[in-house]
Design a protein around this motif. Structure first.
Motif, PDB file in Angstrom:
ATOM      1  N   ALA A  59     -15.817  28.380  58.640  1.00 37.97           N
ATOM      2  CA  ALA A  59     -15.606  27.611  59.865  1.00 37.97           C
ATOM      3  C   ALA A  59     -16.613  26.475  60.004  1.00 37.97           C
ATOM      4  O   ALA A  59     -17.808  26.668  59.773  1.00 37.97           O
ATOM      5  CB  ALA A  59     -15.702  28.528  61.077  1.00 37.97           C
ATOM      6  N   ARG A  65     -13.573  29.148  64.172  1.00 34.03           N
ATOM      7  CA  ARG A  65     -13.716  30.486  63.586  1.00 34.03           C
ATOM      8  C   ARG A  65     -12.679  31.435  64.172  1.00 34.03           C
ATOM      9  O   ARG A  65     -12.894  32.088  65.189  1.00 34.03           O
ATOM     10  CB  ARG A  65     -15.125  31.029  63.837  1.00 34.03           C
ATOM     11  CG  ARG A  65     -15.421  32.285  63.038  1.00 34.03           C
ATOM     12  CD  ARG A  65     -16.633  33.031  63.560  1.00 34.03           C
ATOM     13  NE  ARG A  65     -17.070  34.056  62.612  1.00 34.03           N
ATOM     14  CZ  ARG A  65     -17.854  35.071  62.938  1.00 34.03           C
ATOM     15  NH1 ARG A  65     -18.293  35.193  64.176  1.00 34.03           N
ATOM     16  NH2 ARG A  65     -18.193  35.963  62.031  1.00 34.03           N
ATOM     17  N   GLY A  66     -11.534  31.561  63.536  1.00 35.56           N
ATOM     18  CA  GLY A  66     -10.436  32.333  64.099  1.00 35.56           C
ATOM     19  C   GLY A  66     -10.431  33.807  63.781  1.00 35.56           C
ATOM     20  O   GLY A  66      -9.879  34.602  64.532  1.00 35.56           O
ATOM     21  N   TYR A  67     -11.027  34.189  62.648  1.00 34.79           N
ATOM     22  CA  TYR A  67     -10.918  35.570  62.178  1.00 34.79           C
ATOM     23  C   TYR A  67     -12.226  36.336  62.344  1.00 34.79           C
ATOM     24  O   TYR A  67     -13.303  35.744  62.406  1.00 34.79           O
ATOM     25  CB  TYR A  67     -10.532  35.596  60.692  1.00 34.79           C
ATOM     26  CG  TYR A  67      -9.160  35.055  60.400  1.00 34.79           C
ATOM     27  CD1 TYR A  67      -8.027  35.856  60.570  1.00 34.79           C
ATOM     28  CD2 TYR A  67      -8.979  33.753  59.931  1.00 34.79           C
ATOM     29  CE1 TYR A  67      -6.758  35.365  60.284  1.00 34.79           C
ATOM     30  CE2 TYR A  67      -7.720  33.267  59.643  1.00 34.79           C
ATOM     31  CZ  TYR A  67      -6.607  34.072  59.826  1.00 34.79           C
ATOM     32  OH  TYR A  67      -5.352  33.584  59.544  1.00 34.79           O
ATOM     33  N   THR A 103      -9.441  26.975  61.973  1.00 38.03           N
ATOM     34  CA  THR A 103      -8.202  27.725  62.133  1.00 38.03           C
ATOM     35  C   THR A 103      -7.277  27.179  63.227  1.00 38.03           C
ATOM     36  O   THR A 103      -6.090  27.507  63.252  1.00 38.03           O
ATOM     37  CB  THR A 103      -8.513  29.200  62.438  1.00 38.03           C
ATOM     38  OG1 THR A 103      -9.435  29.263  63.532  1.00 38.03           O
ATOM     39  CG2 THR A 103      -9.115  29.889  61.224  1.00 38.03           C
ATOM     40  N   SER A 107      -6.042  31.938  65.955  1.00 36.07           N
ATOM     41  CA  SER A 107      -7.348  32.382  66.447  1.00 36.07           C
ATOM     42  C   SER A 107      -7.180  33.301  67.637  1.00 36.07           C
ATOM     43  O   SER A 107      -6.091  33.421  68.214  1.00 36.07           O
ATOM     44  CB  SER A 107      -8.177  31.150  66.839  1.00 36.07           C
ATOM     45  OG  SER A 107      -9.508  31.507  67.112  1.00 36.07           O
ATOM     46  N   ASN A 111     -12.569  36.959  68.362  1.00 36.70           N
ATOM     47  CA  ASN A 111     -13.211  36.676  67.077  1.00 36.70           C
ATOM     48  C   ASN A 111     -14.153  35.474  67.125  1.00 36.70           C
ATOM     49  O   ASN A 111     -14.718  35.088  66.099  1.00 36.70           O
ATOM     50  CB  ASN A 111     -12.149  36.415  65.998  1.00 36.70           C
ATOM     51  CG  ASN A 111     -11.311  37.634  65.701  1.00 36.70           C
ATOM     52  OD1 ASN A 111     -11.786  38.759  65.823  1.00 36.70           O
ATOM     53  ND2 ASN A 111     -10.066  37.419  65.314  1.00 36.70           N
ATOM     54  N   MET A 112     -14.314  34.903  68.317  1.00 38.38           N
ATOM     55  CA  MET A 112     -15.047  33.645  68.440  1.00 38.38           C
ATOM     56  C   MET A 112     -16.338  33.830  69.227  1.00 38.38           C
ATOM     57  O   MET A 112     -16.431  34.725  70.072  1.00 38.38           O
ATOM     58  CB  MET A 112     -14.166  32.592  69.124  1.00 38.38           C
ATOM     59  CG  MET A 112     -12.846  32.336  68.403  1.00 38.38           C
ATOM     60  SD  MET A 112     -11.708  31.307  69.359  1.00 38.38           S
ATOM     61  CE  MET A 112     -12.325  29.690  68.943  1.00 38.38           C
ATOM     62  N   ILE A 118      -9.985  27.714  71.860  1.00 37.23           N
ATOM     63  CA  ILE A 118      -8.925  27.637  70.858  1.00 37.23           C
ATOM     64  C   ILE A 118      -8.172  26.334  71.077  1.00 37.23           C
ATOM     65  O   ILE A 118      -7.578  26.112  72.137  1.00 37.23           O
ATOM     66  CB  ILE A 118      -7.980  28.843  70.965  1.00 37.23           C
ATOM     67  CG1 ILE A 118      -8.780  30.133  70.744  1.00 37.23           C
ATOM     68  CG2 ILE A 118      -6.841  28.729  69.956  1.00 37.23           C
ATOM     69  CD1 ILE A 118      -8.006  31.398  71.071  1.00 37.23           C
ATOM     70  N   THR A 132      -8.615  41.841  65.976  1.00 35.91           N
ATOM     71  CA  THR A 132      -9.970  41.626  66.489  1.00 35.91           C
ATOM     72  C   THR A 132     -10.739  42.940  66.322  1.00 35.91           C
ATOM     73  O   THR A 132     -10.168  44.023  66.473  1.00 35.91           O
ATOM     74  CB  THR A 132      -9.978  41.231  67.981  1.00 35.91           C
ATOM     75  OG1 THR A 132      -9.529  42.345  68.765  1.00 35.91           O
ATOM     76  CG2 THR A 132      -9.070  40.040  68.245  1.00 35.91           C
ATOM     77  N   TYR A 140      -1.426  36.260  69.807  1.00 34.19           N
ATOM     78  CA  TYR A 140      -2.034  34.927  69.708  1.00 34.19           C
ATOM     79  C   TYR A 140      -1.936  34.233  71.067  1.00 34.19           C
ATOM     80  O   TYR A 140      -0.867  34.211  71.683  1.00 34.19           O
ATOM     81  CB  TYR A 140      -1.308  34.066  68.679  1.00 34.19           C
ATOM     82  CG  TYR A 140      -1.588  34.442  67.251  1.00 34.19           C
ATOM     83  CD1 TYR A 140      -2.782  34.086  66.636  1.00 34.19           C
ATOM     84  CD2 TYR A 140      -0.637  35.124  66.495  1.00 34.19           C
ATOM     85  CE1 TYR A 140      -3.032  34.413  65.312  1.00 34.19           C
ATOM     86  CE2 TYR A 140      -0.877  35.455  65.162  1.00 34.19           C
ATOM     87  CZ  TYR A 140      -2.077  35.097  64.584  1.00 34.19           C
ATOM     88  OH  TYR A 140      -2.326  35.428  63.277  1.00 34.19           O
ATOM     89  N   TYR A 181      -3.339  26.097  59.113  1.00 30.96           N
ATOM     90  CA  TYR A 181      -4.556  25.903  59.903  1.00 30.96           C
ATOM     91  C   TYR A 181      -4.601  24.489  60.483  1.00 30.96           C
ATOM     92  O   TYR A 181      -3.653  23.731  60.361  1.00 30.96           O
ATOM     93  CB  TYR A 181      -5.783  26.286  59.076  1.00 30.96           C
ATOM     94  CG  TYR A 181      -5.737  27.740  58.653  1.00 30.96           C
ATOM     95  CD1 TYR A 181      -5.649  28.751  59.627  1.00 30.96           C
ATOM     96  CD2 TYR A 181      -5.722  28.111  57.320  1.00 30.96           C
ATOM     97  CE1 TYR A 181      -5.554  30.083  59.264  1.00 30.96           C
ATOM     98  CE2 TYR A 181      -5.632  29.454  56.943  1.00 30.96           C
ATOM     99  CZ  TYR A 181      -5.546  30.428  57.924  1.00 30.96           C
ATOM    100  OH  TYR A 181      -5.450  31.743  57.568  1.00 30.96           O
TER     101      TYR A 181
END
Length: 360
Positions: A59, A65-67, A103, A107, A111-112, A118, A132, A140, A181
């Motif tokens: 990221a 940073r989505g994951y 991402t 996302s 996870n952020m 987002i 998550t 989502y 992405y």
């Protein structure tokens, strides 16, 4: 007769020990602050007999940073965490590029980092759910449509991440414009419904990727920048559209002018996705003046055939590298390959990551 995929070759100014590329693969072993962990240096070092390693998606910012447990390249702690990784890869002879992956809508807030948001070209949620650590599978969310300020900020984040990659010892960066992405979200008319200068026409939808590429090249040099694309791909809600061929052939021409060192074409046909039409693949290769990488090779024979046919300069392997840290030696010896354990692809720790044995 073309050279063996196991023979040394050049990628612009970079001397590669072979034509085998380790494809980028998310493995989710970074810490909660997106800092690479010591086992990541061991993992990439074990696989350092590849000619080129492209890291997992990394990221460029908290927003990107989505994951869960994916690494970043936006602060000094992350640069320090990546430094032993690049050293370990170089110790085995590999060149290593960091894949910069924002991402976008792919996302979830779980996870952020706190305060991240987002963002996407348009406020269109991806169908389905994502994992998550705190709450398991979650829908989502609808992303925020990016303002002009958000767009300028995201471009600057790519540049910062690229500079940080060089500071961490990487040989270059790969812009992740594939697999649904943020960069591809701008390109696709299915995810970009904007009516301003960033949407509508093929040229407007391509503009974000082209400006990111231009600014990253200005910051670190074109011989240190590649791009990954996935026309006809279906990852993260993507699908083919009427102008897909026109779009990517135009992108090839512009990215070549900007001076990128390579194009990395994603081909997931081996995993059951629709194949990229052969005629279009040939046009993409013919339109690109420098190194052309095709990811998704099934085995050494198909990889060699692609090079022999002039369809690729370098050939990428993904899952085969997970269970075979010495993949190059195994293929060269004609040895059988170990099968990866899919249950540990994204789990924390050494199991299914650094504990696959080399031959002998």
């Amino acid at each position: 007769m073309t050279a063996s995929i196991f023979a040394p070759t050049k990628m612009g100014p970079h001397s590669l020990q072979n034509r085998v590329v380790m494809n980028p693969m998310t493995r989710s072993r970074a810490d909660v602050d997106a800092v690479p962990t010591p086992i990541m240096a061991e993992y990439y070092g074990q696989r350092g007999t590849a000619g080129l390693i492209v890291t997992e998606g990394t990221a460029p910012s908290p927003n990107g940073r989505g994951y869960a447990r994916t690494p970043g390249l936006w602060n000094d702690a992350q640069v320090a965490g990546w430094t032993p990784v690049t050293a370990a890869a170089h110790a085995k002879g590999a060149k290593i590029f960091a894949q910069i992956m924002h991402t976008g809508r792919v996302s979830h807030a779980g996870n952020m980092p706190e305060g991240a948001k987002i963002v996407a070209p348009s406020a269109i949620a991806l169908a389905g759910q994502m994992y998550t650590d705190a709450a398991g599978m979650q829908d989502y969310p609808v992303p925020q449509e990016m303002t002009e300020a958000d767009i300028q900020q995201a471009k600057a984040e790519f540049v910062t991440a690229a500079k940080n990659a060089i500071a961490a010892g990487f040989d270059g960066v790969e812009l992740h414009a594939a697999n649904g992405y943020l960069l591809e979200q701008f390109i696709s008319p299915d995810t970009n419904k904007r009516v301003d200068g960033w949407g509508g026409s093929v040229a407007n939808r391509s503009r974000f990727l082209l400006e990111v590429a231009q600014e990253v090249v200005a910051a670190i040099g074109g011989d240190k920048v590649g791009v990954r694309i996935s026309p006809y791909g279906m990852a993260s809600g993507m699908a083919a559209y009427a102008e897909v061929d026109e779009t990517y052939l135009a992108l090839m021409a512009r990215l070549a002018e900007i001076g990128l060192i390579y194009v990395h074409l994603v081909d997931h046909a081996a995993m059951g996705n629709p194949a990229i039409p052969a005629e279009f693949r040939a046009k993409l290769k013919a339109a690109w003046p420098r190194t052309f990488i095709v990811g998704g090779s099934v085995d050494a024979a198909s990889a060699q055939a692609a090079v022999d046919a002039g369809a690729a300069d370098l050939v990428g392997f993904g899952r085969a590298f997970i269970a075979n840290p010495d993949l190059v030696a195994r293929m060269q010896a004609g040895a059988s390959l170990a099968a990866p354990d899919s249950a540990t692809f994204y789990t924390p720790g050494e199991k299914g990551y650094t504990d696959y044995p080399a031959l002998g």
